[in-house]
Motif scaffolding. Structure first.
Motif, short mmCIF file in Angstrom:
data_model
loop_
_atom_site.label_atom_id
_atom_site.label_comp_id
_atom_site.label_asym_id
_atom_site.label_seq_id
_atom_site.Cartn_x
_atom_site.Cartn_y
_atom_site.Cartn_z
N ARG A 83 -39.91 14.54 71.96
CA ARG A 83 -40.83 13.84 71.06
C ARG A 83 -40.09 12.94 70.07
NH1 ARG A 83 -42.82 19.12 71.47
NH2 ARG A 83 -44.89 19.28 72.41
N SER A 84 -38.80 13.19 69.92
CA SER A 84 -38.01 12.43 68.95
C SER A 84 -36.54 12.48 69.33
CB SER A 84 -38.20 13.03 67.55
OG SER A 84 -37.57 14.30 67.49
N PRO A 85 -35.72 11.60 68.76
CA PRO A 85 -34.28 11.67 69.02
C PRO A 85 -33.69 13.02 68.66
CG PRO A 85 -34.84 9.58 67.99
CD PRO A 85 -36.09 10.41 67.95
N LYS A 86 -34.24 13.69 67.64
CA LYS A 86 -33.72 15.00 67.25
C LYS A 86 -33.90 16.03 68.37
CE LYS A 86 -33.84 18.50 63.60
NZ LYS A 86 -33.87 19.63 64.54
N ASP A 87 -34.98 15.92 69.15
CA ASP A 87 -35.18 16.83 70.28
C ASP A 87 -34.04 16.68 71.28
OD1 ASP A 87 -37.57 17.86 69.28
OD2 ASP A 87 -38.77 16.33 70.29
N VAL A 88 -33.61 15.44 71.50
CA VAL A 88 -32.50 15.18 72.41
C VAL A 88 -31.21 15.74 71.83
CG1 VAL A 88 -31.17 13.40 73.63
CG2 VAL A 88 -33.61 13.06 73.22
N ALA A 89 -31.00 15.49 70.55
CA ALA A 89 -29.78 15.97 69.87
C ALA A 89 -29.71 17.49 69.90
CB ALA A 89 -29.75 15.45 68.44
N ASP A 90 -30.84 18.15 69.63
CA ASP A 90 -30.87 19.62 69.64
C ASP A 90 -30.49 20.17 71.01
OD1 ASP A 90 -31.62 19.70 67.00
OD2 ASP A 90 -33.74 20.04 67.39
N LEU A 91 -30.86 19.45 72.04
CA LEU A 91 -30.59 19.88 73.41
C LEU A 91 -29.12 19.67 73.79
CD1 LEU A 91 -31.77 20.92 76.13
CD2 LEU A 91 -32.24 18.53 76.70
N LEU A 92 -28.55 18.55 73.35
CA LEU A 92 -27.23 18.16 73.84
C LEU A 92 -26.05 18.46 72.91
CD1 LEU A 92 -28.11 14.73 75.51
CD2 LEU A 92 -27.84 16.96 76.61
N ILE A 93 -26.27 18.47 71.61
CA ILE A 93 -25.16 18.68 70.68
C ILE A 93 -24.40 19.98 70.93
CG2 ILE A 93 -24.63 19.25 68.26
CD1 ILE A 93 -26.31 16.89 67.41
N ILE A 189 -25.82 8.50 70.36
CA ILE A 189 -24.38 8.72 70.25
C ILE A 189 -24.16 9.96 69.41
CG2 ILE A 189 -22.16 7.79 69.50
CD1 ILE A 189 -23.34 4.98 69.83
N ILE A 190 -23.43 10.91 69.96
CA ILE A 190 -23.16 12.18 69.29
C ILE A 190 -21.72 12.23 68.80
CG2 ILE A 190 -22.87 14.67 69.68
CD1 ILE A 190 -25.31 14.54 71.53
N GLY A 191 -21.54 12.63 67.57
CA GLY A 191 -20.20 12.82 67.01
C GLY A 191 -20.18 14.13 66.26
N GLY A 192 -19.58 15.16 66.83
CA GLY A 192 -19.61 16.49 66.20
C GLY A 192 -21.03 17.01 66.13
N ASP A 193 -21.49 17.34 64.92
CA ASP A 193 -22.85 17.84 64.73
C ASP A 193 -23.83 16.74 64.33
OD1 ASP A 193 -22.43 20.59 65.31
OD2 ASP A 193 -21.50 20.86 63.35
N ASN A 194 -23.36 15.49 64.34
CA ASN A 194 -24.20 14.36 63.93
C ASN A 194 -24.54 13.48 65.11
OD1 ASN A 194 -23.97 15.07 61.08
ND2 ASN A 194 -21.86 14.35 61.22
N PHE A 195 -25.54 12.64 64.93
CA PHE A 195 -25.93 11.71 65.99
C PHE A 195 -26.61 10.50 65.38
CE2 PHE A 195 -29.87 13.93 65.19
CZ PHE A 195 -30.87 13.00 65.46
N ILE A 196 -26.62 9.42 66.15
CA ILE A 196 -27.45 8.26 65.77
C ILE A 196 -28.27 7.86 67.00
CG2 ILE A 196 -25.76 7.45 64.09
CD1 ILE A 196 -26.25 5.15 66.87
N SER A 197 -29.42 7.29 66.73
CA SER A 197 -30.31 6.78 67.78
C SER A 197 -30.25 5.26 67.77
CB SER A 197 -31.74 7.25 67.52
OG SER A 197 -32.69 6.42 68.16
N MET A 198 -29.89 4.68 68.90
CA MET A 198 -29.83 3.22 68.98
C MET A 198 -31.22 2.62 68.77
SD MET A 198 -26.57 2.42 69.90
CE MET A 198 -26.23 1.22 71.17
#
Length: 204
Positions: A83-93, A189-198
């Motif tokens: 539903r959001s970039p955070k959902d992707v980050a939670d899955l992949l980080i 783009i994931i860097g450590g525990d952080n991410f940005i959404s293009m």
């Protein structure tokens, strides 16, 4: 991870290995591999080089580290909805934050934004470069009958800032997706525990 958290992790790690936190083996492991990134990428050969660690113990350590990563990951099945970039980050980080080379990973989604299967690593690069061709991405998407995809790659440096090459690759993927009829919803783009959404940055 701060000093206190690292100390807590060291204690838990020692317990899992049936060792005391101040034992030679535990101290040597954390001296040679002082960061979680280094520890999570340790090899069997590197562990065997430590006095008191044989093949069985080395494999036990590596299996424990991999298990800890898996336990931090949300369960991904055909009902996992993005539903959001955070959902992707939670899955992949949990799996990507410790990688020491750039990995290009794709999520494949159906028309309801449910994830199809597991995230797939399509390219592994060097310390600061992961080369992927759009045809590899969309071949995998067509194979899964995906309606859309979300691209993701990591920066081992921990800096999530997109490079000119990242922006260029995103544009190529969006263009190829338009031709193939597969929407490219975002590129994280994931860097450590952080991410940005293009997408959120207005870069696609």
């Amino acid at each position: 991870m701060n000093i206190y958290e690292m100390s807590s992790f060291k204690t838990l790690f020692a317990d899992a290995m049936a060792q005391k936190p101040g034992s030679y083996i535990i101290d040597e492991i954390f001296t040679r591999f002082p960061s979680l990134s280094e520890l999570m990428n340790v090899t069997e050969q590197e562990l065997i080089a430590i006095k008191g660690i044989g093949k069985v113990k080395a494999r036990q350590i590596i299996a424990s580290l991999k298990l800890s990563q898996k336990l931090n990951m949300p369960v991904c099945n055909n009902h996992y909805t993005i539903r959001s970039p955070k959902d992707v980050a939670d899955l992949l980080i949990p799996e990507m934050r410790y990688l020491q080379q750039e990995h290009f990973v794709a999520l494949f989604l159906n028309t309801k934004n449910h994830v199809i299967g597991q995230p797939e690593t399509l390219s592994i690069g060097t310390l600061n470069s992961a080369i992927v061709h759009p045809r590899e991405v969309f071949r995998a998407a067509v194979k899964r009958s995906a309606a859309s995809i979300i691209a993701c790659h990591n920066h081992p440096s921990g800096d999530c800032s997109p490079s000119p090459e990242d922006i260029q690759l995103t544009a190529r993927l969006v263009e190829a997706g338009g031709i193939m009829g597969v929407d490219v919803l975002d590129h994280l783009i994931i860097g450590g525990d952080n991410f940005i959404s293009m997408k959120e940055r207005g870069l696609m």
